[in-house]
Design a protein around this motif. Sequence first.
Motif, PDB file in Angstrom:
ATOM      1  N   ILE B  55     -35.970  70.351 -11.205  1.00 13.89           N
ATOM      2  CA  ILE B  55     -34.699  69.636 -11.301  1.00 13.89           C
ATOM      3  C   ILE B  55     -34.929  68.174 -11.658  1.00 13.89           C
ATOM      4  CG2 ILE B  55     -32.556  69.045 -10.116  1.00 13.89           C
ATOM      5  CD1 ILE B  55     -33.011  72.074 -10.563  1.00 13.89           C
ATOM      6  N   ASP B  56     -35.916  67.558 -11.015  1.00  8.70           N
ATOM      7  CA  ASP B  56     -36.187  66.135 -11.223  1.00  8.70           C
ATOM      8  C   ASP B  56     -37.677  65.903 -11.015  1.00  8.70           C
ATOM      9  OD1 ASP B  56     -34.695  63.059  -9.824  1.00  8.70           O
ATOM     10  OD2 ASP B  56     -36.436  63.357 -11.128  1.00  8.70           O
ATOM     11  N   GLU B  57     -38.372  65.488 -12.041  1.00  2.82           N
ATOM     12  CA  GLU B  57     -39.810  65.197 -11.916  1.00  2.82           C
ATOM     13  C   GLU B  57     -40.085  63.738 -12.255  1.00  2.82           C
ATOM     14  OE1 GLU B  57     -42.097  67.623 -14.583  1.00  2.82           O
ATOM     15  OE2 GLU B  57     -40.700  67.329 -16.253  1.00  2.82           O
ATOM     16  N   SER B  58     -39.095  62.906 -12.063  1.00  5.25           N
ATOM     17  CA  SER B  58     -39.198  61.505 -12.466  1.00  5.25           C
ATOM     18  C   SER B  58     -40.269  60.730 -11.701  1.00  5.25           C
ATOM     19  CB  SER B  58     -37.840  60.811 -12.300  1.00  5.25           C
ATOM     20  OG  SER B  58     -37.416  60.865 -10.951  1.00  5.25           O
ATOM     21  N   GLY B  59     -40.666  61.215 -10.548  1.00  8.68           N
ATOM     22  CA  GLY B  59     -41.657  60.495  -9.760  1.00  8.68           C
ATOM     23  C   GLY B  59     -43.078  61.002  -9.948  1.00  8.68           C
ATOM     24  N   MET B  60     -43.239  61.959 -10.797  1.00  5.82           N
ATOM     25  CA  MET B  60     -44.553  62.577 -10.955  1.00  5.82           C
ATOM     26  C   MET B  60     -45.260  62.015 -12.183  1.00  5.82           C
ATOM     27  SD  MET B  60     -45.335  66.509 -10.243  1.00  5.82           S
ATOM     28  CE  MET B  60     -44.641  67.175 -11.726  1.00  5.82           C
TER      29      MET B  60
END
Lengths: 108, 113
Positions: B55-60
């Motif tokens: 859904i959200d991988e913005s921090g990886m």
Amino acid sequence: QKEVEQNSGPLSVPEGAIASLNCTYSDRVSQSFFWYRQYSGKSPELIMSIYSNGDKEDGRFTAQLNKASQYVSLLIRDSQPSDSATYLCAVTGNQFYFGTGTSLTVIP
Amino acid sequence: NAGVMQNPRHLVRRRGQEARLRCSPMKGHSHVYWYRQLPEEGLKFMVYLQKENIIDESGMPKERFSAEFPKEGPSILRIQQVVRGDSAAYFCASSPGIRIEAFFGQGTRLTVV
């Protein structure tokens, strides 16, 4: 600007006093708000959730939410040395946004 | 009802090896979040997954890191070619739905030597 901001502390209170922890958030559409407690070397533990404006009480803990001011707080009454930990505020938008936590020390 | 299970609890890898961290969510939970935490620092969001979807991988980080949550089995966080800076505690949390309470596993402490 960070999504969730907390005063990092450390906050020290004497045993039996009220500890007040504060958190502000930037996203006005945030809908769910949580407080977690994390002891050193351990994983975060959910202690309170609040979804609507006002106060929610659970034992010695009271969470307060003011969506107009984008502010959520946690009050701990009759603080005990075992309450000494880092308290994390979390806010949901598209995911869980955590503050950096406030370190609380309860002095016997 | 078992809580969120992470394994291994401790993992030691040499530089350049691969690390695989597993997270089995609570029963009935289809949402999984991964976080990294360095000593004396806050939780850093990495990735948010729902069954079979990221859904959200913005921090990886875009290189060396990947995550999956298959239809069957645990969620996996994979770190390829580990470096010393990857040493940290990695926590996963699971939730039954969006914007609902999430519960954490006990974490995996990764040490890269």
